[in-house]
Design a protein around this motif. Structure first.
Motif, mmCIF file in Angstrom:
data_model
loop_
_atom_site.group_PDB
_atom_site.id
_atom_site.type_symbol
_atom_site.label_atom_id
_atom_site.label_comp_id
_atom_site.label_asym_id
_atom_site.label_seq_id
_atom_site.Cartn_x
_atom_site.Cartn_y
_atom_site.Cartn_z
ATOM 1 N N THR A 101 143.789 -22.310 85.692
ATOM 2 C CA THR A 101 144.993 -22.082 85.025
ATOM 3 C C THR A 101 145.083 -21.278 83.857
ATOM 4 N N LYS B 166 148.131 -13.713 82.839
ATOM 5 C CA LYS B 166 147.948 -13.649 84.111
ATOM 6 C C LYS B 166 147.766 -12.253 84.815
ATOM 7 N N ALA C 217 144.058 -11.285 86.777
ATOM 8 C CA ALA C 217 144.171 -10.893 88.102
ATOM 9 C C ALA C 217 143.340 -9.695 88.277
ATOM 10 N N TRP D 146 146.945 -17.529 94.423
ATOM 11 C CA TRP D 146 147.679 -18.273 93.354
ATOM 12 C C TRP D 146 148.368 -19.315 93.797
ATOM 13 N N ASN E 61 150.522 -20.145 87.914
ATOM 14 C CA ASN E 61 149.512 -19.574 87.044
ATOM 15 C C ASN E 61 148.383 -20.233 87.261
ATOM 16 N N THR E 62 148.103 -20.719 88.447
ATOM 17 C CA THR E 62 146.880 -21.549 88.847
ATOM 18 C C THR E 62 146.063 -20.526 90.041
ATOM 19 N N CYS E 63 145.099 -20.117 89.821
ATOM 20 C CA CYS E 63 144.263 -19.258 90.726
ATOM 21 C C CYS E 63 143.321 -19.972 91.130
#
Length: 109
Positions: free
Chosen positions: A18, A24, A28, A51, A57-59
């Motif tokens: 997160t 972000k 990325a 995502w 906002n969590t990858c």
């Protein structure tokens, strides 16, 4: 998803991070650089990154490798080390965890 390649994986890395909304884009970009090097590395079978739907906002990242040694070689190259250093030292990760799995190809005896 190429299920044939997934079945070949003997070593899998699964990560969930997160990221602070302000970081972000940089996260990325760093993950994309990592992905390019991973996919070009000998022994990489797949690299998936997405995502979260529930939390934008969590990858979530999943990598499949022919073995742990192949991933270790990949992690040792300078561009990958620089990218990981950027993620760890320069970005605000508000939560995360990486789990590694050894996948047994043999059945029960």
């Amino acid at each position: 998803m190429d299920k044939r390649r997934c079945k070949l994986a003997c070593f899998v890395a699964y990560a969930r991070y997160t990221v602070h909304p302000g970081d972000k884009q940089r996260f990325a970009e760093a993950i994309n650089l990592y992905r390019v090097h991973a996919k070009a590395s000998a022994g990489n079978l797949y690299f998936y990154c997405s995502w979260g739907v529930a939390d934008a906002n969590t990858c979530i990242i999943s990598e499949g490798w022919i073995g742990e040694a192949a991933m270790d070689r990949h992690l040792g190259i300078e561009p990958v080390q620089n990218g990981l250093k950027t993620i760890i030292e320069c970005l605000r990760i508000t939560g995360g965890r990486t789990t590694f799995f050894l996948v047994s190809k043999g059945g029960p005896s």
